[in-house]
Structures are given as C-alpha cells and as structure tokens.
Design a protein around this motif. Structure first.
Motif, mmCIF file in Angstrom:
data_model
loop_
_atom_site.group_PDB
_atom_site.id
_atom_site.type_symbol
_atom_site.label_atom_id
_atom_site.label_comp_id
_atom_site.label_asym_id
_atom_site.label_seq_id
_atom_site.Cartn_x
_atom_site.Cartn_y
_atom_site.Cartn_z
ATOM 1 N N ARG A 165 0.858 -1.184 0.000
ATOM 2 C CA ARG A 165 0.000 0.000 0.000
ATOM 3 C C ARG A 165 0.890 1.228 0.000
ATOM 4 O O ARG A 165 1.852 1.317 0.756
ATOM 5 N N ASN A 166 0.571 2.159 -0.898
ATOM 6 C CA ASN A 166 1.328 3.389 -0.994
ATOM 7 C C ASN A 166 0.325 4.539 -0.944
ATOM 8 O O ASN A 166 -0.376 4.781 -1.916
ATOM 9 N N ASN A 167 0.222 5.189 0.184
ATOM 10 C CA ASN A 167 -0.852 6.173 0.400
ATOM 11 C C ASN A 167 -2.201 5.536 0.084
ATOM 12 O O ASN A 167 -2.533 4.525 0.669
ATOM 13 N N ASP A 168 -2.931 6.084 -0.902
ATOM 14 C CA ASP A 168 -4.255 5.532 -1.176
ATOM 15 C C ASP A 168 -4.269 4.569 -2.357
ATOM 16 O O ASP A 168 -5.339 4.245 -2.905
ATOM 17 N N ILE A 169 -3.097 4.133 -2.767
ATOM 18 C CA ILE A 169 -3.014 3.205 -3.901
ATOM 19 C C ILE A 169 -2.500 1.847 -3.411
ATOM 20 O O ILE A 169 -1.561 1.776 -2.618
ATOM 21 N N ILE A 170 -3.136 0.792 -3.914
ATOM 22 C CA ILE A 170 -2.629 -0.546 -3.604
ATOM 23 C C ILE A 170 -2.059 -1.136 -4.891
ATOM 24 O O ILE A 170 -2.689 -1.060 -5.956
ATOM 25 N N ARG A 171 -0.840 -1.662 -4.766
ATOM 26 C CA ARG A 171 -0.222 -2.294 -5.949
ATOM 27 C C ARG A 171 -0.131 -3.795 -5.703
ATOM 28 O O ARG A 171 0.478 -4.227 -4.730
#
Ligand code: ATP
Ligand code: MG
Length: 251
Positions: A165-171
């Motif tokens: 998770r990177n801030n509000d983005i999930i990769r």
C-alpha cells in the motif's frame, strides 16, 4: 444525448464481454478441477469404506480424513460458484489475503503439484473496497497466464503474488519466472484475440483484465524479460468500487 446513449451501450457490451470471459475462464479451469475432485474423492471413498469396516480407532481416523477431503471439495465448489455468479454483489470491503486465497482455490489444483513454488507476500490486514468478483477475475487470468508461462519454460518454476500500500493506492504484483514476452509480442498482448497458445487460448484474458482494472479507476501494467519472466502490476485506489464523478457533457 446521442453520444451518452452510445457510451451506455459500449459500457453494457463491455460488461457482457467481461461476463462471457469470466465464464470461459471458469470453463477452462473445470478440467483442472475435475482432475482434482477425482484426487479428493477417491481417498474419501476409501476412508468411508475403512470407517464401515475398521475398529473404533481406525474409524475415527478414517472419518477425520474423509471429512477433510469433503471440506476441501466444498471449498473449491464454493469458490467456483462465487466467480461464476455475476457481479451483482454489492461493493464491499474485502481482505486481500482472503481474496487471493479464494482465487487460488478456484483453480482447484494446487500449484505445488505441478512443481510450482508459490510465494505470497500480502500484509495481513490489507483491505480494499470493491466488487470482489472483478478483482478475482483479473487475478485468475494473471495467475493462469503465469502458470502457463512457467510450465512452458520448465526449470525452476516460481510465481509470486505480493501487494503493497502506498498512500491511497494498492499495488498488487503477479510475477513469474516463465518464458517472458518478446518485445514484438509485448505490443500486442492487450489486443483482443492475441494469443500465442495454439489450442487453448482465446486471447481475451488480458484485454478484459485491463478493461476491468480501468473500470475501477486503476491501471494494469507489465514488465517482462524474455527467457527470465514477467511481472504484471495492478494499481488500484483503496476504494476501487467508487464511481468517478461523471464529467459527461449534458448536450
Ligand atoms: N505471464 C506471462 N508470461 C508470458 N507470456 C504471457 C504472460 N501473460 C500473457 N502472456 C502472453 O500474452 C498472450 C495474451 O494473453 P491473454 O491472457 O490475453 O490470452 P491467452 O492466455 O492466450 O488466452 P485466454 O483468453 O485463454 O487467457 C498470451 O497468449 C501470451 O503469449
Ligand atoms: Mg490468459
């Protein structure tokens, strides 16, 4: 007005195509599932016979094994039915580890049985708000492709599924040590009906997967090295089910 009706029609056709592709994928895994069911049910049958004939200790052991096999068969059926049903399920908060486990169960066959090492690295509490079936469909497509690629290449066969998770983005990454994709093919893999699989590919898996990810305001990207392997990355907003505010002109 007319253009908005056209947009609605395009969206409806895309949804129908995604549904058809999902059912085709379920069809494709059916052979694997049938094989696995045979592997599960044969011992279940033997254990049931043992339970009928043996003493109390043997009976207890046989019933426990029969129960384990039946529970696994039920879990596979449940996972398959979940993905085969259409996505009228509401958007909901889902735990990513559970979603990946359910997707793997859908395949019926354990990757280990084909000599494939599966590595999953997903933070235990990572959740997303979305249509679970849509993400399952994309993951199933990517995992089946990775499976084909490692089996085709041979040697050390590894598939890794990881998420950050990177801030509000999930990769979410699906990486494999398979054949890799040539630069020439790379230009076409997201094109409808592009396939290098002679008998068993429709060439729709990636086209639909990209469409689904984009419909959730996400992106599907790929990096590959021929002969070394491939990494697909799904980038999704935390609340991937939420619709973007329409910017359509009302003319
Ligand atoms: N992980 C991968 N490693 C190597 N090649 C891949 C990988 N994923 C996709 N490809 C290439 O991209 C092509 C298109 O993939 P796509 O999933 O769209 O269709 P398909 O797997 O051929 O058929 P299906 O519609 O049944 O999924 C594949 O035929 C293959 O050549
Ligand atoms: Mg495919």
């Amino acid at each position: 007005m007319r253009s908005s009706r056209l947009e609605d029609e395009v969206r409806s056709l895309q949804a129908q195509l995604a549904r058809a592709q999902r059912l085709a994928t379920v069809g494709a895994v059916t052979a694997m599932v049938a094989h696995e069911f045979n592997n599960i049910l044969t011992p279940v049958l033997n254990y049931a016979q043992m339970a009928q004939q043996g003493d109390a200790t043997m009976r207890e052991k046989a019933i426990r094994h029969a129960l384990e096999g039946s529970q696994r068969a039920t879990a596979i059926c449940q996972a398959l039915l979940d993905i085969a049903r259409n996505n009228h399920q509401p958007i909901r908060k889902v735990n990513l580890t559970t979603l990946v486990e359910e997707t793997l169960t859908t395949m019926g066959r354990d990757l280990k049985k084909d000599g494939i090492t599966l590595i999953t690295k997903i933070p235990a509490k990572l959740t997303l708000t979305l249509h679970a079936v849509k993400l399952k469909q994309v993951l199933l497509n990517l995992i089946l492709n990775a499976r084909d690629a490692v089996l085709e290449k041979g040697g050390e066969k590894k598939i890794s599924i990881s998420a950050v998770r990177n801030n509000d983005i999930i990769r979410i990454r699906v990486a494999d040590t398979g054949t890799g994709i040539s630069p020439e093919n790379m230009k076409q893999i997201f094109e409808p009906f592009f396939t290098t699989k002679q008998d068993n590919g429709t060439g729709l898996g990636l086209t639909i997967s990209k469409q689904i990810v984009e419909s959730m305001q996400g992106r599907l990207t790929v990096r590959s090295q021929q002969g070394k392997g491939t990494v697909f990355t799904i980038s999704l907003p935390l609340r991937a089910g939420r619709k973007k505010k329409s910017s359509r002109r009302q003319d």
